[in-house]
Design an enzyme around this catalytic site. Structure first.
Site, PDB file in Angstrom:
ATOM      1  N   TRP A 132      27.180  49.280  47.022  1.00  0.00           N
ATOM      2  CA  TRP A 132      27.228  50.166  45.865  1.00  0.00           C
ATOM      3  C   TRP A 132      27.504  49.448  44.545  1.00  0.00           C
ATOM      4  O   TRP A 132      27.222  49.982  43.485  1.00  0.00           O
ATOM      5  CB  TRP A 132      28.324  51.223  46.057  1.00  0.00           C
ATOM      6  CG  TRP A 132      29.657  50.611  46.387  1.00  0.00           C
ATOM      7  CD1 TRP A 132      30.195  50.441  47.634  1.00  0.00           C
ATOM      8  CD2 TRP A 132      30.601  50.042  45.473  1.00  0.00           C
ATOM      9  NE1 TRP A 132      31.409  49.803  47.557  1.00  0.00           N
ATOM     10  CE2 TRP A 132      31.693  49.547  46.235  1.00  0.00           C
ATOM     11  CE3 TRP A 132      30.655  49.902  44.088  1.00  0.00           C
ATOM     12  CZ2 TRP A 132      32.795  48.920  45.655  1.00  0.00           C
ATOM     13  CZ3 TRP A 132      31.743  49.276  43.502  1.00  0.00           C
ATOM     14  CH2 TRP A 132      32.808  48.800  44.288  1.00  0.00           C
ATOM     15  N   ASN A 133      28.058  48.225  44.580  1.00  0.00           N
ATOM     16  CA  ASN A 133      28.564  47.647  43.324  1.00  0.00           C
ATOM     17  C   ASN A 133      27.451  47.162  42.388  1.00  0.00           C
ATOM     18  O   ASN A 133      27.546  47.314  41.172  1.00  0.00           O
ATOM     19  CB  ASN A 133      29.566  46.526  43.599  1.00  0.00           C
ATOM     20  CG  ASN A 133      28.955  45.356  44.333  1.00  0.00           C
ATOM     21  OD1 ASN A 133      28.159  45.539  45.261  1.00  0.00           O
ATOM     22  ND2 ASN A 133      29.311  44.146  43.950  1.00  0.00           N
ATOM     23  N   LYS A 156      18.652  50.761  53.752  1.00  0.00           N
ATOM     24  CA  LYS A 156      19.831  51.601  53.950  1.00  0.00           C
ATOM     25  C   LYS A 156      20.813  51.275  52.836  1.00  0.00           C
ATOM     26  O   LYS A 156      21.314  50.165  52.753  1.00  0.00           O
ATOM     27  CB  LYS A 156      20.455  51.328  55.328  1.00  0.00           C
ATOM     28  CG  LYS A 156      21.603  52.281  55.692  1.00  0.00           C
ATOM     29  CD  LYS A 156      22.931  51.801  55.202  1.00  0.00           C
ATOM     30  CE  LYS A 156      24.054  52.780  55.565  1.00  0.00           C
ATOM     31  NZ  LYS A 156      25.322  52.474  54.851  1.00  0.00           N
ATOM     32  N   HIS A 157      21.081  52.245  51.975  1.00  0.00           N
ATOM     33  CA  HIS A 157      22.007  52.025  50.877  1.00  0.00           C
ATOM     34  C   HIS A 157      23.369  52.605  51.204  1.00  0.00           C
ATOM     35  O   HIS A 157      23.528  53.430  52.108  1.00  0.00           O
ATOM     36  CB  HIS A 157      21.466  52.643  49.583  1.00  0.00           C
ATOM     37  CG  HIS A 157      21.184  51.627  48.527  1.00  0.00           C
ATOM     38  ND1 HIS A 157      22.181  50.877  47.953  1.00  0.00           N
ATOM     39  CD2 HIS A 157      20.027  51.232  47.953  1.00  0.00           C
ATOM     40  CE1 HIS A 157      21.640  50.061  47.061  1.00  0.00           C
ATOM     41  NE2 HIS A 157      20.337  50.252  47.039  1.00  0.00           N
ATOM     42  N   SER A 158      24.359  52.170  50.426  1.00  0.00           N
ATOM     43  CA  SER A 158      25.708  52.707  50.549  1.00  0.00           C
ATOM     44  C   SER A 158      25.697  54.215  50.324  1.00  0.00           C
ATOM     45  O   SER A 158      24.902  54.745  49.531  1.00  0.00           O
ATOM     46  CB  SER A 158      26.620  52.045  49.516  1.00  0.00           C
ATOM     47  OG  SER A 158      27.826  52.764  49.360  1.00  0.00           O
ATOM     48  N   GLY A 208      27.719  42.855  51.680  1.00  0.00           N
ATOM     49  CA  GLY A 208      28.904  43.686  51.837  1.00  0.00           C
ATOM     50  C   GLY A 208      30.115  42.859  52.206  1.00  0.00           C
ATOM     51  O   GLY A 208      30.214  41.680  51.870  1.00  0.00           O
ATOM     52  N   SER A 209      31.013  43.472  52.944  1.00  0.00           N
ATOM     53  CA  SER A 209      32.285  42.847  53.289  1.00  0.00           C
ATOM     54  C   SER A 209      32.143  41.874  54.450  1.00  0.00           C
ATOM     55  O   SER A 209      31.144  41.903  55.188  1.00  0.00           O
ATOM     56  CB  SER A 209      33.303  43.922  53.664  1.00  0.00           C
ATOM     57  OG  SER A 209      32.917  44.563  54.880  1.00  0.00           O
ATOM     58  N   GLU A 230      25.309  38.210  52.721  1.00  0.00           N
ATOM     59  CA  GLU A 230      26.041  37.906  51.490  1.00  0.00           C
ATOM     60  C   GLU A 230      27.331  38.708  51.537  1.00  0.00           C
ATOM     61  O   GLU A 230      27.320  39.937  51.435  1.00  0.00           O
ATOM     62  CB  GLU A 230      25.255  38.270  50.236  1.00  0.00           C
ATOM     63  CG  GLU A 230      25.979  37.811  48.970  1.00  0.00           C
ATOM     64  CD  GLU A 230      25.582  38.558  47.720  1.00  0.00           C
ATOM     65  OE1 GLU A 230      26.469  38.830  46.889  1.00  0.00           O
ATOM     66  OE2 GLU A 230      24.383  38.876  47.580  1.00  0.00           O
ATOM     67  N   CYS A 264      30.854  40.492  43.604  1.00  0.00           N
ATOM     68  CA  CYS A 264      31.134  39.473  44.614  1.00  0.00           C
ATOM     69  C   CYS A 264      31.185  38.080  44.001  1.00  0.00           C
ATOM     70  O   CYS A 264      31.858  37.191  44.520  1.00  0.00           O
ATOM     71  CB  CYS A 264      30.100  39.524  45.739  1.00  0.00           C
ATOM     72  SG  CYS A 264      28.396  39.486  45.173  1.00  0.00           S
ATOM     73  N   GLU A 364      40.256  38.653  48.326  1.00  0.00           N
ATOM     74  CA  GLU A 364      39.343  39.263  47.370  1.00  0.00           C
ATOM     75  C   GLU A 364      39.967  40.523  46.778  1.00  0.00           C
ATOM     76  O   GLU A 364      40.405  41.410  47.503  1.00  0.00           O
ATOM     77  CB  GLU A 364      38.006  39.603  48.039  1.00  0.00           C
ATOM     78  CG  GLU A 364      36.953  40.085  47.070  1.00  0.00           C
ATOM     79  CD  GLU A 364      35.586  40.222  47.714  1.00  0.00           C
ATOM     80  OE1 GLU A 364      34.571  40.027  47.006  1.00  0.00           O
ATOM     81  OE2 GLU A 364      35.521  40.524  48.919  1.00  0.00           O
TER      82      GLU A 364
END
Length: 462
Positions: A132-133, A156-158, A208-209, A230, A264, A364
């Site tokens: 989403w960021n 597939k998006h957030s 993502g995470s 990533e 990120c 983070e």
């Protein structure tokens, strides 16, 4: 059927609601993608590029609408939101510009009586999982080259930015992309994990995470498919004694606080040579105090809310813990009246007296906080920069290019900047080391991760 809800960080209202894809819809999308990809891979590359360029134009034409939707979905201040649309255009256009060269047959030395070359073939169906960021920029890194290389793509998006997936597919559909080549799916985490295991999926591009990346690796284990990951970052900046101080302050503070620190590759820790340290801190504090924390739809806002209240409280806890361990806070949160616990609105903070025993310097943050640490020399700075589980980007500020290059060669990061930060040049490989992930997007190297080499060895003289 389950539904996703996008709650706007601006005011807590329900902004978008969508049904999650059913098992039948997921199966149908996979079947369509497989079938469409067979024809798409045989489409001339020039035609694929032409459709890609039309899609870029269709996307750019929606700039005002897309910027407003971004503002409401994830909290980007409206004065900056259109920049992501322009960044999408820049990256997509560059990948289209280099597609013919990057995907050309690889020639080998001539050998009498033989024809030998290596051709890059598409992998098949690629699943792109975007956050989403920076929902458009992270997605386009993989989507555009995957399509141009002849793959079909499922996006597939957030759940926070579902409209981004829909708008991207709309632009390519308007451009004449054949049905089934590029589709979106609104999915639960469980269904996403199952989809990765589907035999039709031959590549996964995930942003993502770190735990999310671990999920992708677990789901893909034993399938022998490629995956680009990533993941997180705790990106450092080092301000050498010979740096242009004013430029270093302006650039690092922007790199730390743009998008409310939710990047990120944003600057999350700054190391400053002792000869510049006091002046750097003084100027940095003055600059941070100029931010305006407010609603993202207010054109005067320069610092919007974080995506969720619990994300803001996570950063608050990091700051409180650092203060308890001896750090000094230079910004009075009370001067930013909206910044209250339990809300996504968080006052910016600049900390000194920090060290690597504090979470705020090692974990983070993904929020508007940065720690500034004094260093004696290059060696101490280098050791601290590399003292991290992450390695996405790092920045050096110096007038001495040769020395900076020697230092950069020893920095453990996917990208090292000199006198800038927090920017993706589409001509360069976007990659990370350590827990920041693996694989690569953008540049000609990015095409290598979305294709497989196939060798042709023809004996022509019998």
């Amino acid at each position: 059927m389950s539904r996703l809800q996008c709650i706007s960080p601006i005011d807590g209202s329900l902004y978008v609601e969508r049904e999650l894809a059913s098992a039948a819809q997921i199966a149908s999308a996979l079947a369509k993608a497989q079938q469409a990809q067979q024809a798409w891979r045989r489409t001339l590359l020039k035609e694929r590029i032409a459709i890609g360029r039309k899609a870029i134009a269709a996307f750019a034409a929606r700039e005002t609408q897309l910027a407003e939707e971004l503002c409401w979905m994830m909290g980007r201040p409206i004065r900056y939101a259109a920049g992501e649309v322009r960044g999408f255009v820049e990256r997509a256009s560059y990948m289209a510009d280099i597609a013919e060269q990057a995907l050309a047959d690889i020639k080998v030395p001539e050998k009498p009586g033989f024809i030998r070359f290596i051709r890059r073939e598409p992998l098949g169906v690629a699943l792109v999982i975007a956050p989403w960021n920076y929902p458009y920029l992270t997605a386009v890194n993989a989507v555009m080259p995957a399509l141009l290389a002849g793959n079909a793509v499922l996006l597939k998006h957030s759940a926070q930015t579902p409209l981004c997936a829909e708008r991207m597919v709309e632009a390519f559909t308007e451009a004449g992309l054949p049905d089934g080549v590029f589709q979106y799916l609104h999915l639960s985490h469980a269904d996403t994990e199952q989809l990765i295991q589907a035999p039709a999926i031959q590549h996964v591009a995930f942003t993502g995470s770190v735990p999310g990346g671990a999920m992708v690796e677990r789901a893909a284990a034993g399938r022998f498919i490629s995956a680009g990951l990533e993941l997180g970052g705790k990106d450092p900046a080092y301000v050498r004694a010979d740096a242009d101080l004013a430029h270093a302050v302006e650039t690092t503070i922007d790199g730390a606080f743009f998008n409310s620190g939710q990047s990120c590759c944003g600057i999350e820790r700054i190391y400053v040579h002792e000869s510049l340290y006091d002046a750097f801190v003084e100027q940095a504090v003055a600059l941070v105090k100029q931010y305006t924390l407010g609603r993202s739809d207010d054109p005067d806002t320069t610092l919007g809310p974080l995506v969720k209240a619990d994300a803001a409280d996570f950063v608050r806890d990091q700051i409180s813990e650092a203060l308890a361990q001896g750090a000094t806070a230079h910004i009075d949160p009370a001067t930013f009246t909206l910044g209250k616990r339990g809300t996504p609105y968080l006052a910016p903070q600049l900390l000194t007296g920090v060290h690597h025993g504090m979470r705020v310097m090692t974990e983070e943050s993904f929020g508007p906080v940065v720690g500034i640490q004094r260093v004696r020399d290059d060696e101490e700075a280098l050791a601290l920069m590399n003292d991290s589980e992450f390695g996405l980007t790092a920045a050096i500020f110096s007038r001495d290019v040769e020395t900076a290059l020697a230092l950069a060669d020893r920095v453990e990061a996917g990208t090292v900047f000199l006198n800038r930060c927090d920017y993706l040049d589409p001509a360069l490989a976007w990659t990370g080391v350590k827990n920041s992930g693996r694989g690569c997007t953008l540049s000609s190297v990015g095409y290598e991760h979305l294709t497989r080499p196939k060798s042709f060895h023809f004996k022509t003289q019998l």
